[in-house]
Design a protein around this motif. Structure first.
Motif: not given
Length: 387
Positions: A109-111, A141-144, A164-165
């Motif tokens: 994962l990455h934000t 999964q990536c996030y912002a 990106v979620r």
């Protein structure tokens, strides 16, 4: 689960990930923290019940050092049978995405908390964008931390829609509402003003963050100097470190700060709420930003915010409800917005109360921490079911 949180520098871990790490440990998971070395980071992690592992991660491009860091990460992931790797900050994100993929980590994962390439140009911009694409492609999964940031990334070809979620309503870690409570500091207001050298009846504007050019400090300083000609009793507090090597302020701006009786630089302070407690207004005129979590912290202190109309800040500030949005790099617009709120106390107080209410409703740290933990559980269980 064995969870590994990674950031390039200890400062980010200690200031933004503390409560998430603590929440994960409390839930019974083994948590590792990886960052470059720094004072107190090992003791900090130990106090939370987490284990610290040092990896020297350069913020700038350094092929030899980057390769060494990559090898160190691969060794660590394999030795500790890591289940989840969750990175923040660009360089940590790139190296951990590659290392975790090579090490066959189940959940990667990455934000994203802002796009460093947004204000770059030429080959450096292309390389920086390519690195973000690699992070997206190698991650589970990536996030912002804001919806407008996701739109910006899709628009510039970093990711496809859905890759990106945003968890909940955004922000990296929410706000500790018990800590950021104006009432805690009311008995000390006069003492704090005396420490800084601010008259009791002066209106106070505060900025918290890196005191750099890309944070809009040049325009903020010019705006305050312009406004001080109309409103004599205004004071600006700049809370945060200078970064002369990475993003220095022009000498002209530094000279204006030094000569102005209305501007006070207090440097980095681990409890910025101390200065927010004596403030009437929060201003963040950045050129680029993630969600702008400091806006939420100011909001929790019942301060309306003036910020630039850019991705991230358009999510943390509700225009004309919890603050005012202005065009980037526009000192005159900043001065006008500051004047409009400082001259209208009822409007300013109403916006400040609306700002805290919004934080209570959507950005309580406990709520955000639980969202992150539920995401870990869901993704890990999904991997187990597939396996």
């Amino acid at each position: 689960m064995n969870i590994c949180r990674i950031a390039t520098v200890p400062f980010f871990v200690m200031n933004h990930l503390r409560d998430q790490i603590k929440h994960n440990v409390k839930a019974g998971h083994k948590v590792f923290v990886i960052s470059s070395p720094g004072d107190d980071i090992e003791a900090f992690c130990k106090a939370l019940g987490a284990r610290y592992h040092q990896v020297d991660i350069c913020r700038n491009i350094s092929p030899v050092e980057d390769f060494r860091a990559l090898i160190s990460l691969i060794r660590f992931f394999r030795l500790n049978r890591t289940d989840i790797v969750h990175s923040v900050t660009p360089k940590a994100g790139l190296l951990s995405a590659i290392a975790a993929r090579i090490s066959k980590i189940p959940v990667r994962l990455h934000t994203f908390t802002g796009q460093r390439w947004a204000k770059l140009s030429g080959p450096v911009r292309l390389i920086s964008k390519a690195c973000d694409r690699i992070i997206v492609n190698l991650s589970t999964q990536c996030y912002a931390d804001s919806h407008s940031q996701v739109e910006y990334m899709v628009k510039h070809g970093i990711c496809k829609s859905g890759k990106v979620r945003v968890l909940g309503f955004g922000s990296l870690g929410g706000v500790n509402l018990k800590r950021f409570d104006r009432n805690r500091w009311r008995p000390f207001n006069e003492q704090i003003r005396n420490e800084v050298g601010i008259p009791l009846l002066s209106k106070v504007i505060t900025f918290v963050g890196r005191v750099t050019k890309d944070k809009g400090i040049c325009e903020l300083v010019d705006g305050v100097i312009q406004l001080s000609k109309e409103l004599n009793e205004i004071q600006l507090i700049l809370v945060g470190p200078l970064e002369p090597q990475l993003d220095p302020l022009p000498e002209e701006t530094l000279e204006k700060i030094q000569k102005s009786r209305n501007i006070h630089m207090v440097g980095y302070y681990k409890e910025p709420e101390k200065y927010l407690s004596i403030s009437d207004l929060f201003v963040i005129p950045s050129y680029r930003e993630g969600f702008g979590n400091v806006v939420l912290e100011a909001a929790a202190m019942e301060l309306p915010a003036i910020g630039t109309r850019i991705p991230g800040l358009v999510d943390s500030i509700v225009d004309n409800e919890t603050g005012i949005l202005v065009p980037p790099k526009d000192a005159a617009a900043i001065a006008t917005a500051m004047h409009s709120l400082l001259a209208d106390e009822d409007k300013r107080i109403k916006m400040g109360r609306a700002a805290r209410k919004r934080v209570q409703q959507y950005f309580d740290r406990e709520y955000v921490n639980e969202l992150v933990l539920k995401e870990y559980n869901t993704l890990y269980m999904h991997w187990l079911q597939r396996g």
